[in-house]
Scaffold this active site. Structure first.
Site, PDB file in Angstrom:
ATOM      1  N   GLU A 264      -6.136  33.683  -6.458  1.00  0.00           N
ATOM      2  CA  GLU A 264      -5.007  33.253  -5.617  1.00  0.00           C
ATOM      3  C   GLU A 264      -4.444  31.895  -6.054  1.00  0.00           C
ATOM      4  OE1 GLU A 264      -4.107  31.757  -1.087  1.00  0.00           O
ATOM      5  OE2 GLU A 264      -6.150  32.187  -1.728  1.00  0.00           O
ATOM      6  N   ASP A 265      -5.342  30.937  -6.266  1.00  0.00           N
ATOM      7  CA  ASP A 265      -4.902  29.552  -6.451  1.00  0.00           C
ATOM      8  C   ASP A 265      -4.848  29.086  -7.908  1.00  0.00           C
ATOM      9  OD1 ASP A 265      -4.748  29.354  -3.707  1.00  0.00           O
ATOM     10  OD2 ASP A 265      -6.788  28.587  -3.489  1.00  0.00           O
TER      11      ASP A 265
END
Length: 702
Positions: free
Chosen positions: A76-77
């Protein structure tokens, strides 16, 4: 490497060295991926996945789960793909990471939809591998432990989500250790002031309680030791959140809740559990109805234990849980115990969890969108609540046993007040039907409709009950006044405004009423005859000794019935009159008018000899729907009921109830109660039904 050292110590206690080495490789990747990223608290971001992994390591989860926990945010990051993880660590770890990762690739219309889709994806990944939810629970627990750096509104939103979703999931999976921590942190951040007050109060009484707990613990130990039963007795403290829930649910005040002392007895076998129960019941007096055998019948999450509540000689209440060591570990760890103990056969918590996960797949298949799916899951997580849908898909939460009337009032008071019928999953159903989870409820309203006092016998929500009572009380009075005015003016053949107010008030006092409106309401409710009041008004008689039992005279002009008189005019069920039928009214003292058909067997002879029957007729501008009953004799064929229902609906008649009775092997009698406008409307329906080949007879009943 300082962040990893404490985790390595825990891992070394139960994993192989090569597995710890694999976890260290995952840590290094996560550390590189999150380099330079900081949390809201100001700590390096890597501290979060390490903390989540530490929580799971304490539960002795396998090395693949720990690896996925360390990398659960890298997709995600960071600039890391699932393929990268698959190449480096294998498909299983990559699938776990993807299952936990938040969904960011799709542009959602709202934050709620994004959260719901994230949750749906997580739950679906969980059905493939239950370790996904264990990682997510650890992730949420550490987030809750570090909420202090966020804005108050964001803290409350996350806390509410934790209390509504994550703590119940931990409970559903039987992981009480995580559930209690999530509940406590959720409560502390959702209601910080309540939490601080309760925590302070608990601390104040703790010293006094400690002596009592130690004394009762010693009594239990001595009795069980004398009986030669191997066990250990532990005094338990209730969590602040469990105390709050008991007080919120009106189980008792703080002092009453704190007067209950809780103990846990842990032994070596099921047989010993029941022997301990017998010894404890001999030591203290059991309270009837407070014993639960969750060993013979485990809870939905697989939890097993004996629960009993006792009273000692001083009247103090003592709660005792009795379980084996294995049951205790299962209660603490739930499905996580599968990895902690590596038992060969599936234990109850795991079996129940698998059954629940299978039901999630069915929910997913039937759900229209992610938000609906989340609400469906919440239904499962809150078995004491009923969740139903509006036709537009909005979820309405009601207590168990709620009816469509409760649903109508939950939407809006005006909807409840004007409710006349309902459809549950597109089928007409009685308003008294108890609602069940997941049903779609449609409320049918009418402008002239009024609440029915009979609703009070089956509504369960306070909102519905109070609204019905208030409306019935006020509207009944207003309608009685209005009807009484019409009856009196009909006899007088003039308007009440033609008489001086002082004269009206004087007659009201003579007839033992406080106000003119009270007198008119008495006329409308049949407590006093309109002809008697008219006689006093026109003759000026002020004799207060006359009784007020005279009833209306038959030779007066018929009263026009409009269909909007509400609670003071009822329609007899024995003959079900509708506009167009010749009618008359029976005046019941204190209850108003009941309208019958002139051909009704119950009134054909009686009305000629009873002054309580008065002439009435239908007004030219009659309004509303009136219940008529049709009996239809049909030959047994596929789709008969559907075709008849369709014809009635196409004629714009509201079906209120349907009964099916078998006449013989080839014929059924269908009895329909439906709302119609008048006799012409009903005749058109009968005409349409008679031309259907499989319909043998149609007639109005009675």
């Amino acid at each position: 490497m300082s962040h990893f050292e404490s985790l390595r110590d825990v891992l070394g206690g139960y994993l192989e060295p090569n597995q710890v080495a694999d976890i260290e490789r995952a840590y290094k990747l996560a550390e590189r991926a999150h380099e330079g990223q900081m949390r809201s608290s100001g700590d390096p971001y890597i501290t979060h996945p390490v903390a989540a992994a530490h929580i799971l390591a304490e539960l002795h989860l396998d090395h693949q789960t720990i690896m996925a926990a360390l990398m659960h945010d890298v997709i995600e990051d960071c600039d890391v793909t699932k393929q990268d993880l698959t190449t480096e660590f294998g498909e299983t770890v990559a699938d776990l990471v993807e299952g936990v990762s938040k969904l960011t690739q799709i542009d959602f219309q709202s934050k709620e939809q994004a959260q719901a889709e994230n949750f749906r994806k997580m739950m679906m990944a969980m059905t493939q591998d239950i370790r996904v939810i264990l990682i997510k629970l650890a992730d949420r627990l550490h987030n809750m432990q570090t909420l202090g750096a966020l804005r108050p509104d964001k803290r409350r939103r996350i806390a509410r989500e934790t209390l509504e979703i994550y703590a119940p999931i931990a409970n559903r999976l039987g992981i009480y250790r995580l559930k209690e921590q999530l509940e406590l942190l959720g409560f502390a951040n959702m209601y910080p002031l309540r939490y601080r007050i309760l925590q302070h109060s608990v601390r104040k009484v703790r010293g006094h309680r400690k002596e009592i707990v130690e004394r009762i613990t010693e009594q239990l130990r001595t009795r069980l030791k004398d009986s030669r039963i191997t066990c250990k007795v532990i005094g338990r403290e209730k969590s602040v959140y469990s105390i709050y829930k008991k007080m919120r649910d009106k189980v008792g005040t703080f002092n009453e809740v704190m007067d209950i002392y809780a103990f846990r007895v842990i032994t070596d076998s099921e047989d010993s559990c029941y022997r301990i129960l017998g010894q404890i019941h001999n030591l203290f007096k059991p309270i009837p109805g407070r014993f639960k055998d969750y060993i013979a019948i485990p809870k939905a999450n697989g939890y097993q234990s004996l629960h009993t509540v006792l009273r000692n000689k001083t009247g103090m209440h003592i709660e005792v849980q009795i379980r084996t060591e294995l049951m205790n570990q299962m209660a603490e760890h739930g499905v996580a115990a599968h990895w902690l103990y590596k038992t060969g056969s599936a234990h109850p918590a795991e079996t129940k969890a698998r059954e629940w996960l299978q039901s999630l797949i069915e929910l997913q298949q039937n759900a229209g969108d992610s938000i609906e799916f989340v609400e469906n899951v919440k239904i499962d997580l809150y078995p004491d609540e009923v969740y139903v849908f509006t036709p537009k898909g909005k979820i309405i939460e009601l207590p168990k046993g709620a009816t469509p009337v409760d649903f109508a009032y939950a939407i809006h008071t005006d909807v409840g007040n004007s409710c006349i019928a309902c459809k549950i999953d597109k089928q007409f159903s009685p308003l008294s039907t108890p609602l069940s989870n997941g049903k779609t409820v449609e409320i049918i309203t009418a402008p002239g409709a009024k609440p029915n006092p009979a609703w009070l016998s089956y509504v369960v929500t306070g909102k519905a009950r109070s609204n019905i009572r208030n409306f019935v009380k006020n509207i009944r009075q207003d309608e009685a006044v209005h009807l009484g005015r019409r009856l009196l003016e009909q006899v007088l053949k003039s308007q009440l405004e033609d008489f001086p107010p002082e004269q009206l008030e004087s007659v009201a006092k003579i007839t033992h009423h406080d106000t003119v409106d009270d007198m008119l309401a008495g006329i409308g409710l049949g407590k006093i005859a309109s002809v008697l009041v008219a006689h006093r008004l026109t003759s000026g008689k002020d004799d207060s000794d006359d009784t007020v039992v005279d009833m209306p005279q038959k030779d007066q002009a018929p009263l026009a019935i409009k269909g909007t008189e509400g609670l003071v005019v009822k329609y007899a069920r024995c003959c079900r009159p509708i506009p167009g039928d010749p009618i008359l009214a029976y005046v019941s003292a204190g209850k108003g008018f009941t309208i019958h058909r002139e051909t009704c067997p119950n009134v054909q002879r009686a009305h000629k000899h009873n002054d309580r029957y008065v002439p009435v007729q239908w007004s030219d501008d009659v309004q509303g729907d009136f219940i008529a009953e049709l009996r239809i004799e049909v030959f047994n064929q596929r789709g008969v009921l559907a075709q008849i229902t369709n014809i009635i609906s196409n004629q714009e008649a509201n079906i209120v109830n349907v009964d099916i009775n078998e006449l013989d092997g080839s014929t059924n009698i269908l009895t329909f109660q439906m709302g119609v406008r008048n006799r012409v409307h009903l005749a058109n329906i009968i005409k349409k039904l008679r031309v259907i080949p499989f319909v043998n007879k149609v007639h109005r009943h009675p």
